[in-house]
Design an enzyme around this catalytic site. Structure first.
Site, PDB file in Angstrom:
ATOM      1  N   GLU A 218      54.875  86.061  42.158  1.00  0.00           N
ATOM      2  CA  GLU A 218      54.403  84.708  41.819  1.00  0.00           C
ATOM      3  C   GLU A 218      55.491  84.094  40.965  1.00  0.00           C
ATOM      4  O   GLU A 218      55.716  84.506  39.832  1.00  0.00           O
ATOM      5  CB  GLU A 218      53.055  84.789  41.077  1.00  0.00           C
ATOM      6  N   CYS A 253      52.786  77.844  35.150  1.00  0.00           N
ATOM      7  CA  CYS A 253      53.396  77.823  36.474  1.00  0.00           C
ATOM      8  C   CYS A 253      52.776  76.786  37.400  1.00  0.00           C
ATOM      9  O   CYS A 253      53.403  76.379  38.384  1.00  0.00           O
ATOM     10  CB  CYS A 253      53.331  79.203  37.106  1.00  0.00           C
TER      11      CYS A 253
END
Length: 476
Positions: A218, A253
């Protein structure tokens, strides 16, 4: 500031071997064992709420409401969900098969991958460490957790509490920096999960490739938000975008990285941002009542400050800088695509506004860039919504809000392309640490019916098997 105690490099391999022995002994396989570990993980949070809050406040000055909402609450919920769903998730599946194979006991078993490594980041250390750990425990794996050394207080609390609540023979914490991480990556894992930047992500992927180890990455990226100003409530859109942007001072993020706003109502959108800004921070953005957290370290603070000084855009909201620790949420207008603010993921409380002509112009900009982790779009026009669903790519696409998609454990969370690969969240966290193992049990008594497959081959046997090649194909 907490002094983080690094794990001696000499202890890394023995810890790995201990976990491997535990896994291969079958100790982690019984569902009763897994349920106990999951409930203990939840208790680990509840018994020590103030300590968890204090640790992350020390590292990030993260307000406790954000900690409860986006860190500790989801971890407890995830552990309880997994404990409740253990039987369902691990139940063997017997798929429907063709009639001629109906006696073969065709089964799909869900089995643990083995000994796994989770390397987690500093920005949301609890949820991104512990929710994947929940999935690994539920799948029956043994795990080493490597937290980020950039958040020393939270990394230390993992090392202090996990051995007290979880089976230390199956779950361990390794703390440290490059040397310790390198020692971990030299070992053969059954799965590695990494959350962080693309530069280190490439290193992780290359190390895993040496042992053909599956990886979940990720990696974030520049997640755009398009505001369809003619088909949305501009004030609500501005409020929700600012809310998502200011979470953890933009160090997230899935933070909306930049806003694509049609020119003809850009001023109205900026006015709506100003209204929301004053409502969020009535005493000013850096006042104690505003609960704005700090930037992780002076070097990252200096990077963000440099970009604000060198942007070609115009700062229209915020812009205040406090020492080397905090930066007010800042809106920068008229940012060109070749600006310093548009090069890399910002990971800070800065929202560039990129003017566009219309939705087609916005779509071109999005498609010309790397696939983002999430794509946000504020619109109540179904045609516009379908354009974003069908003509763009991203890990997730979210309409009419920011940030809240993380609370939906029924959908996968993960990237695509440069923003990563593999997904986690809810049952998807379980799935990445479980292997779907197909099985058949072909009856010995069925052998007389299988005679045509054995040599010597004949025209008769060929014609039987070639029937599948010659079967009729329908018109499109």
């Amino acid at each position: 500031m907490t002094m983080l105690k690094y794990t001696p490099v000499s202890e890394v391999e023995p810890t790995y071997k201990q976990l491997s022995n535990t896994f291969h002994s079958g100790a982690t396989l019984p569902l009763a064992y897994r349920r106990k570990q999951l409930l203990q993980l939840a208790r680990m949070i509840q018994d020590n709420i103030e300590a968890w809050e204090a640790a992350i406040f020390s590292d990030l000055a993260k307000p406790k409401q954000e900690v409860a909402m986006a860190e500790l609450g989801p971890v407890v919920s995830s552990a309880l969900l997994a404990a409740d769903k253990l039987e369902e998730w691990n139940e063997p599946v017997r798929p429907e098969v063709e009639a001629w194979r109906s006696s073969w006991d065709t089964t799909i078993y869900t089995v643990p991958k083995g000994v796994c490594l989770i390397i987690s980041p500093w920005n949301y250390p609890y949820i991104i460490s512990l929710c994947p750990l929940v999935g690994a425990i539920a799948a029956g794996c043994a795990v080493i957790l490597k937290p980020s050394e950039l958040a020393p207080a939270t990394a230390q609390i993992f090392a202090d509490l996990i051995p007290k609540y979880l089976d230390p023979n199956a779950y361990a914490v390794v703390n440290g920096a490059v040397a310790e991480t390198s020692a971990l990556l030299n070992l053969k894992w059954n799965h590695i999960m990494y959350t962080g930047g693309i530069r280190v992500g490439r290193i992780i992927a290359a190390a895993a490739a040496k042992n053909v180890t599956p990886v979940t990455l990720e990696l974030g990226g520049k997640s755009p938000v398009f505001v369809d100003v003619d088909n949305t409530d501009i004030e609500i859109a501005a409020k929700r975008i600012l809310f998502g942007k200011q979470q953890n001072s933009g160090q997230l993020c899935v933070s909306p990285d930049y806003a694509l706003v049609p020119r003809h109502k850009k001023a109205e959108f900026i006015a709506a941002l100003e209204k929301a800004y004053k409502a969020f921070y009535p005493d000013g953005p850096l006042a104690p009542t505003s609960h704005i957290g700090k930037i992780i370290n002076p070097s990252h603070h200096a990077r963000l400050s440099w970009m604000l000084k060198n942007t070609k855009g115009k700062i229209v909201i915020g812009g205040q800088i406090e020492g080397d620790k905090r930066i007010a949420p800042t809106v920068v207008d008229d940012v060109p695509l070749d600006d310093v603010l548009m090069e890399d993921e910002l990971f800070g409380p800065i929202l560039p506004i990129v003017p566009v002509d219309d939705v087609e112009h916005a779509l071109r900009i999005i498609r010309e860039r790397s696939y983002p982790l999430v794509l946000y779009c504020f619109t109540e026009n179904e045609d516009v919504r379908q354009k974003f669903v069908t003509r763009t790519n991203s890990g997730t696409v979210t309409f009419n809000d920011t940030y809240s998609q993380l609370a939906v454990h029924e959908i996968p969370f993960g990237g695509q392309g440069d923003s990563g690969y593999g997904t986690w969240n809810g049952k998807y966290s379980f799935d990445i640490f479980a292997h779907k193992r197909g099985s058949t049990n072909v009856p010995i008594a069925a052998d007389p019916d299988m005679g045509l497959r054995y040599p010597p081959y004949s025209d008769e046997s060929y014609n039987v098997f070639a029937g599948a090649v010659r079967q009729p194909i329908p018109e499109a």
